[in-house]
Design an enzyme around this catalytic site. Structure first.
Site, PDB file in Angstrom:
ATOM      1  N   ASN A 197      75.556  52.326   8.992  1.00 32.45           N
ATOM      2  CA  ASN A 197      74.986  52.239  10.337  1.00 32.45           C
ATOM      3  C   ASN A 197      75.314  50.924  11.005  1.00 32.45           C
ATOM      4  O   ASN A 197      76.041  50.855  11.975  1.00 32.45           O
ATOM      5  CB  ASN A 197      73.453  52.329  10.255  1.00 32.45           C
ATOM      6  CG  ASN A 197      72.960  53.725  10.444  1.00 32.45           C
ATOM      7  OD1 ASN A 197      73.333  54.394  11.389  1.00 32.45           O
ATOM      8  ND2 ASN A 197      72.147  54.167   9.526  1.00 32.45           N
ATOM      9  N   ASP A 198      74.737  49.902  10.430  1.00 32.44           N
ATOM     10  CA  ASP A 198      74.745  48.612  11.097  1.00 32.44           C
ATOM     11  C   ASP A 198      76.124  47.973  11.143  1.00 32.44           C
ATOM     12  O   ASP A 198      76.434  47.260  12.084  1.00 32.44           O
ATOM     13  CB  ASP A 198      73.739  47.683  10.411  1.00 32.44           C
ATOM     14  CG  ASP A 198      72.355  48.332  10.361  1.00 32.44           C
ATOM     15  OD1 ASP A 198      72.017  49.010  11.350  1.00 32.44           O
ATOM     16  OD2 ASP A 198      71.653  48.174   9.358  1.00 32.44           O
ATOM     17  N   VAL A 199      76.959  48.258  10.138  1.00 34.15           N
ATOM     18  CA  VAL A 199      78.258  47.571  10.089  1.00 34.15           C
ATOM     19  C   VAL A 199      79.238  48.126  11.111  1.00 34.15           C
ATOM     20  O   VAL A 199      80.323  47.590  11.296  1.00 34.15           O
ATOM     21  CB  VAL A 199      78.888  47.633   8.674  1.00 34.15           C
ATOM     22  CG1 VAL A 199      77.997  46.936   7.674  1.00 34.15           C
ATOM     23  CG2 VAL A 199      79.182  49.051   8.254  1.00 34.15           C
ATOM     24  N   VAL A 200      78.878  49.245  11.784  1.00 38.30           N
ATOM     25  CA  VAL A 200      79.755  49.777  12.826  1.00 38.30           C
ATOM     26  C   VAL A 200      79.045  49.788  14.180  1.00 38.30           C
ATOM     27  O   VAL A 200      79.461  50.474  15.096  1.00 38.30           O
ATOM     28  CB  VAL A 200      80.221  51.215  12.500  1.00 38.30           C
ATOM     29  CG1 VAL A 200      81.156  51.214  11.309  1.00 38.30           C
ATOM     30  CG2 VAL A 200      79.047  52.150  12.245  1.00 38.30           C
TER      31      VAL A 200
ATOM     32  N   ALA B 160      68.885  47.878   9.432  1.00 41.89           N
ATOM     33  CA  ALA B 160      68.374  46.862  10.348  1.00 41.89           C
ATOM     34  C   ALA B 160      67.349  47.449  11.317  1.00 41.89           C
ATOM     35  O   ALA B 160      66.763  46.730  12.101  1.00 41.89           O
ATOM     36  CB  ALA B 160      69.529  46.224  11.127  1.00 41.89           C
TER      37      ALA B 160
END
Lengths: 104, 462
Positions: free
Chosen positions: B388-391, B429
């Site tokens: 999720n957060d890394v993209v 996050a």
């Protein structure tokens, strides 16, 4: 204040070692690839189990009928050994996966 | 003078620690390094067992008992733990080391002879070791609980910042008071211990989400410092140097991790993701498009270049093996199949590499952030699996987002993006991802492993 100064002068060599070890520790892993962060953390964690030596010395210095110290020392050794043995074993398992696989 | 011989052997194990740690920081020598460090530890423990003592009755039975019990538990736990659960295991082990440092200093106080001046370096050191050991112990337990999932990230104590500052001040003042007393008050030491244990809890509880690995690394270096302080108490060089090596390298590692997320350590400690989470992006009513496995299979089969962005969702679904199978199938069709690894993918830096290596994925296929981003514009399909957060493009665009500034994988540059996900729920996050509503994006809902298996079947038939 005097006591503090006398402590410093008594342990001057240890304090030297302490300062050099800090620099050494920073230098040794200053450039580590992200891939290795987890295994390195785990491996370093196992080294921190060196505190087990303190627990061993503590028990050995105690008298045979001081059960409170013996019990606490026993617990200390057991806990630290979990950290040491578990830490090295887990790190080894992780790193085992990085070895180059032979195409079959 | 016979102690000199043993002290010299201690030096040997210090050298083994240093060499081992050095080798641990390079992929080719890491495993060997771990073995060298373990040898150093074994040697150090043996020396501590035979080191000549002036007093005491050795009590080898107790020592052996503790060693056997601890080693058996540690070994079994290490063998059984799943690779996905590695971060919590490391955290738990670390907490136990901290507990040992705490226990040693407590016994030191208990044994302290009466009517001795208290204001001296030895007592100060012991108090400090008690403090650091306790924080490391309870803090690591909280971190373990959070990662294991039985402590919710949303669990926040009221006014954590104020509580933390007040507690820390109370601990400092109480510590100073203990040192200033004419006689050692063991009850006060116990109060000091309780406050320190509690501080460990309040220190870690507000931190959550992607910041967890940083905290674990920080607590790890705390345990090292605790061990070093205990070494100072005993005048034992191995404990001192070993502990400081861990303390210093752990600190560097913590800083490196913060850099990978473009955050400062201070920022991580005082204001976590979780405290502000859910801020931006809520209340959206945009429509997401769904992908079907059969369409996607055809698309993949005729693509030139496919990139997988693996995340923790892939790991929990144990889907890394299925991805690898899909990779082999598509490679036979002539597809260029690669993996884009974000530095903090998984739950710890490097965790994802370990998981993919477990599934036999070839190392050269794993691209790091920068290289992956260079490949994005020429990629036909990006499969985002459980990440999720890394993209999340909010990291680049939305200054109010808690992850603003974190380097991300630019998947939106690719021609097509397919996100495999259980639901529209937010990631670690706790923030919504605008990528999911993007023009090029389609969603494939369901368990990652089930979806990938279906995809594999379809590729086979297509």
């Amino acid at each position: 204040m005097e006591e503090l100064i006398s402590f410093i002068s008594d342990n001057l060599l240890m304090i030297y070692i302490l300062v050099f070890a800090i620099f050494l520790g920073m230098e040794v892993i200053s450039k580590v690839p992200t891939v290795l962060h987890t295994p390195l953390m785990s491996g370093a964690n196992a080294i921190s189990g060196v505190v087990v030596i303190g627990a061993v010395l503590l028990i050995r210095q105690a008298s045979a009928d001081d059960y409170l110290v013996l019990t606490l020392g026993f617990l200390g050794i057991a806990l630290a050994m979990i950290n040491v043995v578990g830490g090295y074993a887990v790190t080894d398992r992780m790193l085992d996966m990085f070895k180059k696989k032979k195409k079959s | 003078m016979e102690t000199a011989f043993y002290d010299f052997l201690y030096l040997v194990s210090i050298v083994l620690f240093i060499v081992g740690l050095k080798r641990l920081s390079s992929p080719d020598t890491a495993r060997n390094g771990n073995l060298i460090a373990a040898t150093g530890m074994g040697l150090a423990i043996i020396i501590s067992l035979i080191y000549p003592m002036n007093s005491g009755s050795n009590n080898y039975g107790w020592v052996a008992g503790g060693m056997v019990v601890g080693s058996a538990i540690g070994y079994t736990a290490a063998r059984r733990v799943k690779m996905t659960a590695m971060p919590e295991m490391v955290s738990l082990f670390n907490g136990l080391g901290g507990a040992c440092a705490m226990m040693i200093s407590l016994v030191e106080f208990y044994n302290y002879p009466a009517n001795m001046s208290l204001l001296n370096g030895a007592i100060f050191t012991t108090l400090f070791a008690l403090f650091i050991g306790s924080i490391s112990f309870t803090g690591s337990l909280v971190a373990y609980g959070k990662l294991e999932g039985f402590l919710r990230d949303s669990l926040v104590l009221p006014a954590p910042k104020i509580v933390n500052v007040v507690l820390l001040l109370a601990i400092l003042i109480l510590g100073g008071y203990i040192l200033s007393l004419p006689d050692l008050d063991f009850t006060l030491v116990l109060v000091f211990l309780m406050l320190s244990l509690f501080y460990g809890i309040t220190f870690v509880t507000p931190i959550g989400g992607g910041d967890m690995p940083v905290v674990i690394s920080l607590l790890n270096s705390f345990t090292g410092i605790g061990a070093a302080l205990a070494g100072l108490i005993y005048g034992n060089q191995v404990m001192l140097v070993g502990g400081i090596l861990v303390g210093a390298s752990g600190t560097i590692l913590t800083i490196l991790m913060c850099q990978a997320m473009n955050r400062s350590l201070f920022n991580v400690i005082v204001g976590g993701f979780s405290s502000q989470g859910g801020a931006g992006g809520d209340g959206r009513e945009e429509i997401v498009r769904e992908a079907t496995p059969s369409d996607l299979a055809i698309e993949l089969k005729y693509a030139n270049k496919v990139m997988v962005v693996p995340g923790y969702g892939l790991a929990v679904a144990q889907a890394q093996h299925v991805v690898h199978e899909l990779e082999s199938m598509l490679e036979e069709e002539g597809v260029n199949f690669m993996y884009a690894i974000h530095p903090v993918a998984g739950r710890m830096p490097g965790h994802m590499n370990v998981l993919l290596a477990e599934a036999d994925v070839d190392y050269p296929k794993l691209l790091e952030l920068e290289n992956a981003n260079k490949e994005m514009p020429s990629t036909d399909v990006v499969l985002v699996i459980g990440a999720n957060d890394v993209v999340n493009p909010a990291a680049k665009e939305d200054t109010s987002s808690p992850i603003y500034g974190m380097p991300i994988l630019d998947v939106e540059l690719a021609k097509n993006v397919v996100v495999l996900k259980r639901s529209m729920s937010t990631g670690y996050a706790g923030i919504q991802n605008p990528l999911f509503f993007g023009e090029k994006t389609r969603m494939l809902f369901g368990d990652a492993k089930a979806s990938l298996n279906k995809l594999k079947e379809e590729v086979d038939q297509a």
